[in-house]
Design a protein around this motif. Structure first.
Motif, mmCIF file in Angstrom:
data_model
loop_
_atom_site.group_PDB
_atom_site.id
_atom_site.type_symbol
_atom_site.label_atom_id
_atom_site.label_comp_id
_atom_site.label_asym_id
_atom_site.label_seq_id
_atom_site.Cartn_x
_atom_site.Cartn_y
_atom_site.Cartn_z
ATOM 1 N N MET A 55 23.563 42.648 47.188
ATOM 2 C CA MET A 55 24.704 41.534 47.772
ATOM 3 C C MET A 55 25.139 40.896 46.842
ATOM 4 S SD MET A 55 23.420 40.746 51.540
ATOM 5 C CE MET A 55 21.840 39.889 51.046
ATOM 6 N N THR A 56 24.458 40.436 45.652
ATOM 7 C CA THR A 56 24.859 39.587 44.515
ATOM 8 C C THR A 56 26.065 40.130 43.897
ATOM 9 O OG1 THR A 56 22.775 38.294 44.548
ATOM 10 C CG2 THR A 56 24.073 38.182 42.627
ATOM 11 N N VAL A 57 25.636 41.628 43.358
ATOM 12 C CA VAL A 57 26.715 42.405 42.769
ATOM 13 C C VAL A 57 28.101 42.647 43.474
ATOM 14 C CG1 VAL A 57 26.934 44.608 41.732
ATOM 15 C CG2 VAL A 57 24.795 43.655 41.418
ATOM 16 N N ASN A 58 27.937 43.147 44.822
ATOM 17 C CA ASN A 58 29.091 43.346 45.377
ATOM 18 C C ASN A 58 29.927 42.118 45.629
ATOM 19 O OD1 ASN A 58 28.154 45.912 45.761
ATOM 20 N ND2 ASN A 58 27.569 45.720 47.952
ATOM 21 N N ARG A 59 29.367 40.977 45.836
ATOM 22 C CA ARG A 59 30.193 39.742 45.982
ATOM 23 C C ARG A 59 31.018 39.554 44.820
ATOM 24 N NH1 ARG A 59 25.828 37.822 48.988
ATOM 25 N NH2 ARG A 59 24.740 36.882 47.046
ATOM 26 N N CYS A 60 30.454 39.778 43.627
ATOM 27 C CA CYS A 60 31.182 39.520 42.307
ATOM 28 C C CYS A 60 32.538 40.416 42.409
ATOM 29 C CB CYS A 60 30.226 40.034 40.946
ATOM 30 S SG CYS A 60 29.063 39.015 40.759
ATOM 31 N N TYR A 61 32.675 41.364 43.058
ATOM 32 C CA TYR A 61 33.870 42.340 42.994
ATOM 33 C C TYR A 61 34.660 42.005 44.108
ATOM 34 C CZ TYR A 61 31.729 45.501 39.985
ATOM 35 O OH TYR A 61 30.942 46.087 38.827
ATOM 36 N N PHE A 62 34.399 41.004 45.199
ATOM 37 C CA PHE A 62 35.361 40.788 46.241
ATOM 38 C C PHE A 62 36.448 40.211 45.977
ATOM 39 C CE2 PHE A 62 32.172 40.993 50.202
ATOM 40 C CZ PHE A 62 31.886 42.434 49.771
ATOM 41 N N ALA A 63 36.437 38.894 45.138
ATOM 42 C CA ALA A 63 37.539 38.401 44.710
ATOM 43 C C ALA A 63 38.569 38.913 44.120
ATOM 44 C CB ALA A 63 37.185 36.828 44.041
ATOM 45 N N PRO A 64 38.334 39.622 42.826
ATOM 46 C CA PRO A 64 39.454 40.534 42.166
ATOM 47 C C PRO A 64 39.820 41.430 43.107
ATOM 48 C CG PRO A 64 37.196 40.492 41.007
ATOM 49 C CD PRO A 64 36.908 39.788 42.226
ATOM 50 N N ILE A 65 39.026 42.087 43.933
ATOM 51 C CA ILE A 65 39.828 43.258 44.700
ATOM 52 C C ILE A 65 40.828 42.489 45.890
ATOM 53 C CG2 ILE A 65 39.462 44.829 46.587
ATOM 54 C CD1 ILE A 65 36.821 45.522 44.839
ATOM 55 N N GLU A 66 40.240 40.978 46.251
ATOM 56 C CA GLU A 66 41.374 40.770 47.134
ATOM 57 C C GLU A 66 42.720 40.215 46.465
ATOM 58 O OE1 GLU A 66 41.399 40.493 50.306
ATOM 59 O OE2 GLU A 66 39.259 40.241 51.068
ATOM 60 N N GLN A 67 42.228 39.921 45.243
ATOM 61 C CA GLN A 67 43.541 39.374 44.390
ATOM 62 C C GLN A 67 44.470 40.663 44.176
ATOM 63 O OE1 GLN A 67 41.827 37.716 40.872
ATOM 64 N NE2 GLN A 67 41.501 35.723 41.811
ATOM 65 N N ILE A 68 43.871 41.843 43.831
ATOM 66 C CA ILE A 68 44.722 43.121 43.561
ATOM 67 C C ILE A 68 45.382 43.329 44.836
ATOM 68 C CG2 ILE A 68 44.663 45.561 43.483
ATOM 69 C CD1 ILE A 68 42.055 44.948 41.402
ATOM 70 N N LEU A 69 44.952 43.163 46.054
ATOM 71 C CA LEU A 69 45.238 43.442 47.284
ATOM 72 C C LEU A 69 46.644 42.526 47.734
ATOM 73 C CD1 LEU A 69 42.377 44.369 49.484
ATOM 74 C CD2 LEU A 69 44.395 46.042 49.060
ATOM 75 N N ALA A 70 46.153 41.307 47.216
ATOM 76 C CA ALA A 70 47.334 40.221 47.684
ATOM 77 C C ALA A 70 48.649 40.410 46.463
ATOM 78 C CB ALA A 70 46.930 38.776 47.332
ATOM 79 N N GLY A 71 48.227 40.917 45.274
ATOM 80 C CA GLY A 71 49.283 41.041 44.363
ATOM 81 C C GLY A 71 49.457 39.934 43.423
ATOM 82 N N THR A 72 48.291 38.944 43.396
ATOM 83 C CA THR A 72 48.164 38.165 42.525
ATOM 84 C C THR A 72 47.612 38.054 41.187
ATOM 85 O OG1 THR A 72 46.207 37.163 43.614
ATOM 86 C CG2 THR A 72 48.487 36.240 44.695
ATOM 87 N N ARG A 73 46.859 39.182 41.037
ATOM 88 C CA ARG A 73 46.085 39.562 39.810
ATOM 89 C C ARG A 73 46.877 39.827 38.648
ATOM 90 N NH1 ARG A 73 42.411 42.590 37.529
ATOM 91 N NH2 ARG A 73 40.587 41.955 36.784
ATOM 92 N N LYS A 74 46.615 38.954 37.566
ATOM 93 C CA LYS A 74 47.138 39.732 36.129
ATOM 94 C C LYS A 74 46.132 40.195 35.565
ATOM 95 C CE LYS A 74 50.876 37.114 37.047
ATOM 96 N NZ LYS A 74 51.745 37.911 38.257
ATOM 97 N N PRO A 75 46.683 41.418 34.751
ATOM 98 C CA PRO A 75 45.791 41.957 33.980
ATOM 99 C C PRO A 75 45.269 41.288 32.628
ATOM 100 C CG PRO A 75 47.576 43.287 34.491
ATOM 101 C CD PRO A 75 47.681 42.151 34.961
ATOM 102 N N THR A 76 43.935 41.307 32.237
ATOM 103 C CA THR A 76 43.608 40.896 31.028
ATOM 104 C C THR A 76 44.030 41.656 30.057
ATOM 105 O OG1 THR A 76 41.507 41.789 31.065
ATOM 106 C CG2 THR A 76 41.767 39.738 32.178
ATOM 107 N N PHE A 77 43.954 41.261 28.621
ATOM 108 C CA PHE A 77 44.004 42.093 27.373
ATOM 109 C C PHE A 77 43.085 43.217 27.472
ATOM 110 C CE2 PHE A 77 42.766 43.201 22.991
ATOM 111 C CZ PHE A 77 43.697 43.663 22.794
#
Length: 195
Positions: A55-77
């Protein structure tokens, strides 16, 4: 269900996540808090700790995936460096395959804050798995190979969103395999294991 994780597409990964989640519930859902926290040796993880770790591992991925779905995530270098995602994703997947040789050391960010888990860990796990599967479902129309994310454990480790889901599912399989052997140990408290 038996799939080849390295080449699995999202529909098969969703089906496997559902199946493995159900198997976690079948094998461990009836266990008491004492059984969930039992360790054969102080350095070996208990069933409950493994579940909490997943669960600890999976939770780490939730926010970035939600940002991808919302179209608000900017790629890093590092997410824009072309060869890295094709290297790290498959490497992690192979290392986590159940029965793979060697041991994968969990980064500190993936370790639960306590070694003793509460008796409701399986109920929380089931709820989180439903949330994860819903998140995967919502990604069906995305180009999962071209979306790159960074590992929560290391800023320079990147992989595709498709490989992210492969890593999540193989990680589930890995810990189901790891914890299931505890039930068969003669010292496991509380009688006959479910097979």
């Amino acid at each position: 269900m038996s799939i080849t994780i390295e080449t699995a597409e999202l529909p098969d990964l969703i089906a496997e996540a559902v199946a493995v989640s159900a198997e976690f519930e079948r094998r461990f859902g009836h266990l008491s808090e004492a059984q969930l926290n039992w360790q054969p040796h102080p350095e070996e993880w208990s069933i409950g700790y493994c579940v909490e770790h997943v669960m600890t591992v999976n939770r780490c991925y939730f926010a970035p995936i939600e940002q991808i779905l919302a179209g608000t995530r900017k790629p890093t270098f590092w997410e824009q460096v072309p060869l890295l995602p094709g290297l790290f994703g498959p490497l992690l997947i192979r290392a986590l395959l159940p029965g793979a040789k060697g041991r994968v050391e969990a980064p500190k960010v993936f370790l639960p804050s306590t070694t003793s888990v509460s008796g409701d860990v399986m109920a929380r796990f089931a709820a989180e798995q439903r949330e994860l599967i819903s998140l995967m479902e919502r990604c069906r129309d995305l180009d999962l190979r071209s979306i790159i994310i960074t590992s929560p454990a290391a800023w320079f480790v990147t992989y595709s969103l498709l490989d992210t889901f492969r890593i999540i599912v193989v990680h589930l399989q890995h810990h189901l395999h790891q914890t299931s052997h505890l039930l068969a140990l003669p010292a496991f408290p509380g009688g006959e294991p479910i097979r």
